[in-house]
Design an enzyme around this catalytic site. Structure first.
Site, PDB file in Angstrom:
ATOM      1  N   LYS A 153       7.599   7.811   9.750  1.00 43.52           N
ATOM      2  CA  LYS A 153       8.746   8.214  10.572  1.00 43.52           C
ATOM      3  C   LYS A 153      10.040   7.969   9.805  1.00 43.52           C
ATOM      4  O   LYS A 153      10.182   6.945   9.134  1.00 43.52           O
ATOM      5  CB  LYS A 153       8.736   7.427  11.893  1.00 43.52           C
ATOM      6  N   SER A 166      10.789   9.577  20.815  1.00 44.72           N
ATOM      7  CA  SER A 166      11.489  10.093  19.652  1.00 44.72           C
ATOM      8  C   SER A 166      10.568  10.421  18.478  1.00 44.72           C
ATOM      9  O   SER A 166      10.920  11.183  17.591  1.00 44.72           O
ATOM     10  CB  SER A 166      12.518   9.083  19.171  1.00 44.72           C
ATOM     11  N   SER A 212       8.559   5.652  22.424  1.00 55.51           N
ATOM     12  CA  SER A 212       8.613   6.676  21.373  1.00 55.51           C
ATOM     13  C   SER A 212       7.332   6.822  20.559  1.00 55.51           C
ATOM     14  O   SER A 212       7.203   7.761  19.777  1.00 55.51           O
ATOM     15  CB  SER A 212       9.775   6.390  20.420  1.00 55.51           C
TER      16      SER A 212
END
Lengths: 520, 104, 506
Positions: free
Chosen positions: A81, A156, A180
């Site tokens: 990420k 997210s 997330s």
């Protein structure tokens, strides 16, 4: 083996075949790079693809040929990420203000990946600074859900979840501040684990809300999550909030769970407040079926009440913006990142304000202003102070619930993936997506999102959330792996194998191989 | 417990908050944000309903204390690493526009 | 610019107003590493921070993702300082974020302590020259981190106003600080300026005795912000206060307080109002100028630092540190006076010059107490006064001790030693190096002296007769001539001996 079938293998199977010499890391890495080249134009899971992946893979293959003792996941590719600092790839946290920034250091979890000789494939898309539940708030455009390209992949960490769901990577790292990792897992039919707060180092994870953020694994199977958690977990002297627990092997915990096939003696608490009104019918139906399945496997299902959970979202949307408003102050155009000079120059103050106006997206500005407000003199007690008290009440509710149940369960998200743009203009509606996942962050307890079937009304994935007391992450892996095996037995295949665009995974082989691994 | 609910947010306040947060919002943005934040604040203000004086505040999810580091020097960045991300530099220092402040 | 402000006569000001003081003293701790990062600490002994941005980690630069970890030694030093200030040590204290944007503040928040400082409610006794003792109450002592250093480029003065741009060096960012905050001090009256100096001097003595700071004011190891307000006599009302910053010598503390009293009194007497603001002390002009106004806009949005955990020192640790404290200043002063054998006057002379630590260190380095006192309160203080700096910034105790040793061994006369001192201050090296470089050694070669004596005697033939007649003082003229011939680099006592010898030998 063709690239197509290769990319459908789980990380644990890839690891075994790499170990046995049946596959090389270069082959595996190349197959995933090919897949990225093939589908990422549509998915947009990646913000950056590593130029060094094949070289790193070749080094691991070389080391293996020389008989080096390698870690279990050595040679397996992993997507990272973009919230995590990598010194060989840009790290933007999905924000224009950090576009192109290459940190001079690696996040601790990234350093651990490298040490265990996994192959960093690239950086995945995310809502800007992890603020969002749909990845639509990325400054670099949204990620699309592999199950339906018109829909959101959750957020997210939509990029990591979509990368794994679209077979662009077998493993990914995510971060979870209010869901997330778990919510994207639910809407993409993948597995995501938020460890106990402090179980995984936050050093080098670009902070959203320091007291809530936690890095964790994003995968397609519970065992893969456990294997990756084993790599990234443990104490880090660079993070004061890092726990010093001697963690057990989560992979062992998952294998034991998959092998047992039984939940006898496990008390499963259903949180009354995390269901019912506002939950999509298909989600509720699949959840009820999952409970039945667990009961039939011997679990004792108990209903527990957590009355303070109804204040969780409110507390969260005070604590998060407050901490974020301070954490994001460092983006000021002085030491790194974007600089925007206002017309006619101006003082450093003007330059900072112009840079932040241009560099931050609307959701980030919204939350910074909200957080600045919540911390302002005169409002602190009513807002931030009260929110921290709600946090105490939520912890008490968890304590009470865990006195009656070994694990708590709920749907991992109230709905299946919604359409891109559907909630973009209604921040409050967007915030409600995290209703099921936020309490675990406020209390610091671990939670996992795990596929529990497709919703009948739209054929999209739904997820179940399993939570355990703080420090008891292994319990989640055991129960999660059992439930996963039970569900897959009941379906006769994995959920992800039903994903459109799935590269025709030879299920029986893989399942067998995985269960075999568990009995060893 | 006294009613501590602050008054509703207005655009002047949003403008002030934006200046505290160093974001050069446009008038349109301020207007839009005032409305959006008003709705959000109304919804989150309910935390004060249950935050009674007898409830202690929790700032860390897992209680720890006395986490220290020994006073032993560790690795530092090289000057080039330190300045690698600088939008502007002058020699080995970061360069910024003139500062409005202290001695006016 | 307010440097041309009207000033009221000091005594007149005190007739009309009662001064109320308060101090915030920042002490840079001399730990090996910074407060929250393992970067080397530029405030540590011998550290060289002259190359910008060489003592930084991602934490010092506030890079995204970086996290602070507390330096254990800084905690111990802070507790020791708290105890030495007579404070209570909090069973639980906490770090908080103070949020404000400034380019020298890497994260745009300072990690400090707010409502839960590590030490609180202490007392420092301060003795003035006139023998008066003041008890200064300490409100709190809290830990925090220092900011980086800004250099303003362009403009006429190198100051912030009129500068074209500024440069930032983060070497100092994260240096461990303890901020000591006093309660309001009333009743100082005419002694206010001296009390201010004596207070800062007392803090300096304490941290030096503890060994927790280099305490060099000129280097910013010790910084004093002085709050002052004037209350119209008999009104019982508090006046508006100003906070004078940038006061970096003991001498300036005293001057700055005096200046502010005179400036504020002039404004108030003329019917004006004092603006609550920070003021900057200017060493060169001896004035203050207006800084940033304090206003409601200062909203630091303090909240508990979520990246750090509470500090909960055990009773055992506190007692361990308490038992290791150096003796209290008053006891120490008594002990030193006795062991040095100074009269009341001599000792007071040392205290008033704020040179106790220097004299003590010089004695420790081998000098006799009398010589150490003589040099510090005499020649060094004089030179410091000329240069308008603190004596301690001119020369180190070790160099003074070396100088005294050279005098006592006869290698230097007092006069030569003063020249050597000037060389040391000018940066020419240690005393022996200066002696070498300047060629200042006493001529101890009797042959050279005898030749000079003979020459002098030859031009004053009657002198030998006079000496032989018992008029020994006649030797003076010859000694003078010899010293002149030797350019002062001779030991006058030896010359005298040789002259007398010459007169008595046929």
């Amino acid at each position: 083996m063709s690239g197509d079938s290769l990319i459908s293998l789980s990380a644990s199977v890839l690891a075994e075949r790499l170990h046995s010499g049946e596959l090389s890391s270069v082959e595996v890495t190349q197959a995933h790079l090919d897949r990225i080249a093939e589908v990422d134009g549509d998915i947009h899971a990646f913000l950056h693809v590593s130029a060094d992946a094949l070289k790193t893979a070749a080094e691991v293959d070389g080391a293996r040929r020389l008989g080096a003792k390698l870690s279990p996941l050595a040679g397996v590719p992993v997507a990272i990420k973009d919230v995590l600092c990598t010194q060989d790839m840009p790290s933007t946290a999905g924000s224009r203000i950090l576009e192109g920034w290459i940190p001079p250091y690696d996040a601790t979890v990234v350093a651990k990946l490298r040490k265990a000789r996994l192959i960093p494939l690239g950086k995945t898309n995310m809502d800007e600074f992890a603020m969002g539940s749909s990845t639509e708030h990325s400054a670099f455009g949204p990620t699309h859900n592999p199950w339906d390209l018109e829909r959101i992949p959750g957020g997210s960490g939509g990029g990591s979840a979509a990368a794994v769901a679209a077979f662009e990577a077998p493993l990914a790292l995510g971060s979870d501040t209010g869901g997330s990792i778990r919510q994207p897992a639910a809407v993409t039919g993948t597995v995501g684990m938020k460890p106990t707060y402090g179980g995984v180092s936050r050093y080098g994870a670009i902070a959203l809300a320091s007291s809530l953020d936690q890095v964790g694994p994003v995968t397609r199977t519970v065992l893969d999550a456990a294997l990756l958690h084993d790599v990234i977990g443990g104490h880090d002297e660079h993070d004061s909030t890092s726990l010093t627990d001697a963690w057990p092997s989560f992979a062992d915990a998952a294998r034991a769970g998959a092998a047992s096939g039984s939940l006898t003696g496990v008390r499963v608490g259903v949180v009354k407040e995390l269901g019912g009104e506002g939950f999509q019918a298909g989600v509720s139906a699949r959840f009820a079926e999952a409970l039945d399945l667990m009961a039939s496997a011997g679990a004792e299902i108990v209903e527990v009440s957590a009355p303070s959970f109804r204040y969780a979202i409110a507390a969260y949307y005070l604590i998060l913006p407050a901490e974020a408003s301070s954490n994001l102050a460092k983006f000021d155009s002085v030491r790194f990142g974007l600089r925007v000079n206002p017309p006619g120059g101006g003082t450093v103050e003007d330059v900072m304000a112009a840079t932040r106006e241009v560099g931050f997206g609307p959701e980030v500005k919204r939350r910074i202003i909200l957080g600045t407000y919540a911390l302002s003199a005169g409002y602190y007690d009513a807002y931030y102070g009260s929110a921290q008290k709600v946090r105490t009440l939520i912890q008490r509710d968890f304590d009470s619930a865990f006195s009656r149940a070994d694990v708590l369960v709920s749907p991992a998200a109230p709905t299946t993936a919604f359409k891109l743009g559907e909630k973009l203009e209604d921040p409050l509606a967007m915030y409600l997506n995290d209703v099921t996942t936020i309490p675990a962050n406020l209390a610091g307890v671990p939670g996992m999102g795990l596929p529990m079937g497709l919703a009948p009304e739209d054929g999209l994935p739904t997820g179940i959330q399993i939570m355990a007391p703080a420090h008891e992450d292994a319990r989640i892996y055991t129960v999660g792996a059992t439930l996963e095996a039970l569900l897959e037995q009941s379906w006769g295949r994995t959920l992800i194998s039903q994903a459109p665009g799935h590269p025709s995974m030879p299920l029986p082989d893989e399942r067998a191989a995985r269960l075999e691994g568990g009995t060893r | 417990m006294p009613d501590t609910t602050p008054p509703p947010l207005d655009s002047a306040q949003v403008a002030h908050l934006a200046s505290l947060a160093r974001i050069a919002l446009t008038a349109d943005e301020i207007e839009k944000l005032t409305g959006e934040l008003g709705v959000i604040i109304e919804s989150i203000a309910k935390v004060s309903e249950v935050a009674t004086p007898d409830v202690p505040a929790t700032s860390h999810p897992i209680p720890l204390s006395n986490v220290f580091r020994p006073d032993v020097p560790g690795a530092t960045l090289t000057v080039e690493q330190a300045l690698s991300g600088a939008p502007e530099r002058d020699g080995d220092r970061f360069k910024v526009s003139a500062i409005l402040g202290e001695e006016q | 610019m307010t440097s041309t402000a009207d000033l009221m006569d000091f005594d007149k000001a005190l007739e009309l107003f009662e001064p109320v003081l308060g101090f915030e003293v920042h002490v840079e701790l001399n730990t090996k590493t910074k407060m929250f990062s393992p970067a080397p600490n530029p405030a540590a002994p011998g550290a060289d921070a002259s190359e910008p941005n060489t003592m930084v980690t991602p934490v010092c630069l506030g890079l995204p993702g970086s996290l602070p970890v507390v330096n254990e030694q800084a905690i111990r030093f802070s507790i020791s300082l708290g105890l030495a200030l007579g404070c209570e040590i909090a069973p639980t204290s906490r770090f908080a974020r103070k949020n404000y944007f400034y380019p020298d503040l890497a994260k745009n928040y300072q990690i400090s302590q707010y409502d839960e400082p590590i030490a609180h409610d202490g007392l420092v006794e301060v003795e003035l020259a006139n023998g008066k003792t003041f008890r200064i109450e300490i409100e709190r002592a809290h830990m925090e981190e220092d900011a980086g250093k800004l250099t303003h480029v362009g403009g006429a003065t190198g100051r912030i106003q009129g500068a074209d741009y500024s440069l930032v060096d983060y070497n100092r960012a994260g240096v461990p600080l303890v901020e000591i905050v006093t309660k309001m001090i009333t009743g100082a009256e005419h002694d206010a300026p001296e009390l201010a100096k004596a207070y800062v001097s007392a803090i300096r003595d304490i941290v030096v005795a503890l060994g927790i700071s280099e305490a060099r004011m000129e280097r910013g190891n010790l910084r004093c912000d002085a709050n002052i307000s004037l209350s119209p006599r008999g009104s019982g009302e508090l006046g508006t206060r100003t906070e004078t910053k940038n006061v970096n010598s003991l001498r300036s503390v005293e001057r700055a307080i005096r200046y502010e009293i005179q400036r504020q009194a002039a404004i108030l007497a003329a019917g004006g109002a004092i603006i609550q603001e920070t003021r900057h002390w200017h060493e060169d002009s001896g004035t203050t100028s207006a800084g940033r106004p304090k206003s409601d806009a200062d909203d630091y949005r303090y909240f508990p630092e979520p990246d750090l955990l509470p500090v909960e020192p055990s009773r055992a640790l506190i007692e361990e540190l308490r038992s290791a404290l150096p003796e209290p200043p008053a006891v120490r002063r008594r002990r030193l006076k006795e062991s040095w054998g100074f009269t009341d006057l001599e000792f007071q002379d040392v205290l008033n010059s704020g040179l106790l630590v220097e004299v003590e260190s010089t004695v420790a380095a081998g000098a006799s107490p009398a010589q150490a006192r003589k040099w510090w309160t005499g020649e060094i203080a004089r030179l410091a006064n000329v240069a308008a700096v603190d004596p301690s910034s001119l020369v180190s105790p070790a160099d003074v001790a070396a100088l005294v040793a050279l005098v006592e061994s006869g290698e230097l006369t007092d006069r030569l030693a003063r020249q050597v001192l000037e060389g040391v201050i000018a940066g020419e090296g240690s005393p022996s190096e200066v002696v070498e470089k300047r060629g200042l050694k006493v001529v101890s070669d009797d042959g050279a002296l005898i030749a000079a004596i003979d020459e002098a005697l030859a031009s004053q033939p009657d002198v030998l007769e006079k000496i032989r007649d018992g008029k020994v003082q006649a030797a003076g003229a010859v000694i003078g001539a010899v010293m002149k011939a030797m350019h002062g680099q001779a030991d006058a006592a030896r010359v005298r001996e040789l002259v007398l010898e010459r007169a008595t030998t046929p």
